[in-house]
Design a protein around this motif. Sequence first.
Motif, mmCIF file in Angstrom:
data_model
loop_
_atom_site.group_PDB
_atom_site.id
_atom_site.type_symbol
_atom_site.label_atom_id
_atom_site.label_comp_id
_atom_site.label_asym_id
_atom_site.label_seq_id
_atom_site.Cartn_x
_atom_site.Cartn_y
_atom_site.Cartn_z
ATOM 1 N N TYR A 34 -7.001 21.338 -22.125
ATOM 2 C CA TYR A 34 -5.770 21.320 -22.135
ATOM 3 C C TYR A 34 -4.925 20.180 -21.371
ATOM 4 N N GLY A 35 -3.608 19.942 -21.180
ATOM 5 C CA GLY A 35 -3.139 18.708 -20.661
ATOM 6 C C GLY A 35 -3.623 18.156 -19.598
ATOM 7 N N TYR A 71 -5.740 21.813 -26.953
ATOM 8 C CA TYR A 71 -5.684 21.284 -27.937
ATOM 9 C C TYR A 71 -7.076 20.735 -28.535
ATOM 10 N N VAL A 101 8.925 10.205 -32.801
ATOM 11 C CA VAL A 101 8.410 11.357 -33.710
ATOM 12 C C VAL A 101 9.614 11.588 -34.714
ATOM 13 N N GLY A 154 2.356 1.919 -26.068
ATOM 14 C CA GLY A 154 2.732 2.793 -27.163
ATOM 15 C C GLY A 154 2.047 3.662 -28.029
ATOM 16 N N ALA A 187 9.124 8.325 -21.068
ATOM 17 C CA ALA A 187 8.385 8.740 -21.942
ATOM 18 C C ALA A 187 8.582 9.525 -22.849
ATOM 19 N N ARG A 242 2.103 16.252 -27.883
ATOM 20 C CA ARG A 242 3.079 17.059 -28.703
ATOM 21 C C ARG A 242 3.281 16.430 -29.879
ATOM 22 N N ALA A 243 3.526 15.034 -29.901
ATOM 23 C CA ALA A 243 3.745 14.242 -31.448
ATOM 24 C C ALA A 243 2.550 14.421 -32.199
ATOM 25 N N GLY A 266 1.839 11.509 -16.858
ATOM 26 C CA GLY A 266 2.936 12.361 -17.356
ATOM 27 C C GLY A 266 3.377 11.835 -18.731
ATOM 28 N N THR A 267 2.821 10.683 -19.071
ATOM 29 C CA THR A 267 3.268 10.076 -20.475
ATOM 30 C C THR A 267 2.327 10.578 -21.606
ATOM 31 N N TYR A 321 1.768 13.891 -22.280
ATOM 32 C CA TYR A 321 2.058 15.298 -22.792
ATOM 33 C C TYR A 321 2.842 15.251 -24.080
ATOM 34 N N PRO A 322 4.131 14.199 -24.107
ATOM 35 C CA PRO A 322 4.726 14.045 -25.209
ATOM 36 C C PRO A 322 3.998 13.426 -26.265
ATOM 37 N N VAL A 323 2.984 12.682 -26.180
ATOM 38 C CA VAL A 323 2.182 12.063 -27.307
ATOM 39 C C VAL A 323 1.282 13.217 -27.780
ATOM 40 N N ALA A 361 2.326 17.565 -33.500
ATOM 41 C CA ALA A 361 3.490 17.723 -34.866
ATOM 42 C C ALA A 361 3.001 17.210 -36.178
ATOM 43 N N ARG A 404 -1.624 24.930 -22.753
ATOM 44 C CA ARG A 404 -1.858 24.709 -24.182
ATOM 45 C C ARG A 404 -2.957 23.818 -24.623
ATOM 46 N N GLU A 407 3.161 22.600 -15.892
ATOM 47 C CA GLU A 407 1.873 22.887 -15.778
ATOM 48 C C GLU A 407 0.941 21.839 -15.038
ATOM 49 N N TYR A 432 0.994 11.299 -12.027
ATOM 50 C CA TYR A 432 1.763 11.824 -13.154
ATOM 51 C C TYR A 432 2.682 10.939 -13.506
#
Lengths: 120, 306
Positions: A34-35, A86, B79, A15, B71, A62-63, A55-56, A58-60, A66, A84, B37, B62
Amino acid sequence: MDDSNGRKFQKDLNGGLVGLVLLAILNQSAEDLYGYEIAKRLASANEGTSIFKEGTIYPVLRALSAANLLTSRIVPSYSGPPRRYYRITDQGRSVLTEWTAIWAGTRSFVDRFIDKGHSP
Amino acid sequence: MNRSAPRSIDQYLKALRQELAGEDAALIQDALYDAEEYLRAEVAAHPDKSEADVLELIASTYGAPDEVASAYRDTEAKVKAAMTTPRKVPKSGAGAFFGVFLDPRAYTSLFFMLLSLATGIIYFTLTVTGLSLSAGLAVLIIGLPFFLVFVALTRVVSLAEGRLIEAMTGERMPRRPVHQSQAGFWSRVGQMLKDRRTWTTLAYLILMLPLGVVYFVIAVVGLSVSLAFIFAPLVDWAGRYGWFDQAGDLHLNPAWLGALWAAPLLVLAGVVLLTLLMHLARGIGRLHAMYAKALLVAPAAPPAAQ
């Protein structure tokens, strides 16, 4: 049963750790990543054992973005959707320092119990 | 778990979309974008293998669609919790009524209402010009390409409007463009024409002008009337005691409004009107966000195609 227990434990641990590792990778890297590139760096460090599913991340990413710990820009790509890229921000660096200290403290605390009674 | 593993990028994305069914439409759009992507980069990185061979190993690198979906769900929840700072907003009585001044959303919504006249004019001009030029050029060879470029442009504008709305109202809107299946050019054109969202986006852009006019008028009238009430006594006295000349033109009618005892009542009326306006702005912001989401973001249900 054992397998799913292990997976759940690993997931709970990840986490916060995924964020720490991503910040560290971007901090070490001279250029923006990039990712997919980040995922591949993780995978090569993984060496078979799958600690992170790629895969896990990418959302992190983004977080973190943010929360202003990372900045990003979009670059068109030939092989798929635009990428994208970073880069870590100054705020991200100071958070990384803080998190690294917390991680070092946590690790030595946990090791103190695990290394005793459990050594073969 | 024993379902057949996806054998192509499109199958994977479809499976991921099914796993995320019921989640926020904007989250689904982002998740599909990220997955695409990665998958395309992975396929491109192994030119010696077929797409099916690469996809075979995807679950261990992935992650399978269900893992990736969970996830995104977990991170989104975290968030959301981290981004919403707990505010102490009184829940009842006068506190609830005036508490709207502590809500940043009320201010940003009011700003959005003022801005929407400008964006409305731009969107309307863009859409009407694009549509009429497309119709006019339809008989020429450049007619169709022009129309396609125009629709692509409206998608970019729609994404930008979504970012603006999320910033102003807090409603989750897509952060990535919509996923396009990599089928042939003509079938993509066909999909785009069949896509309900293409047409609702055009409707949104056109309707933004009348809506923008209404929002702008409400905001400007509301602000000027309530601020006039609040500052009327001050301006009246300023004129009476000659603090500055122009104030002499102010006429309070009936005349007792100029009396000293009426001043607090005028100010109070102004404050109440201003508070009502803030409530109205926040409400319009919420309604507009729902309306924009319905027209600009594809529904979360998997598409009936294929």
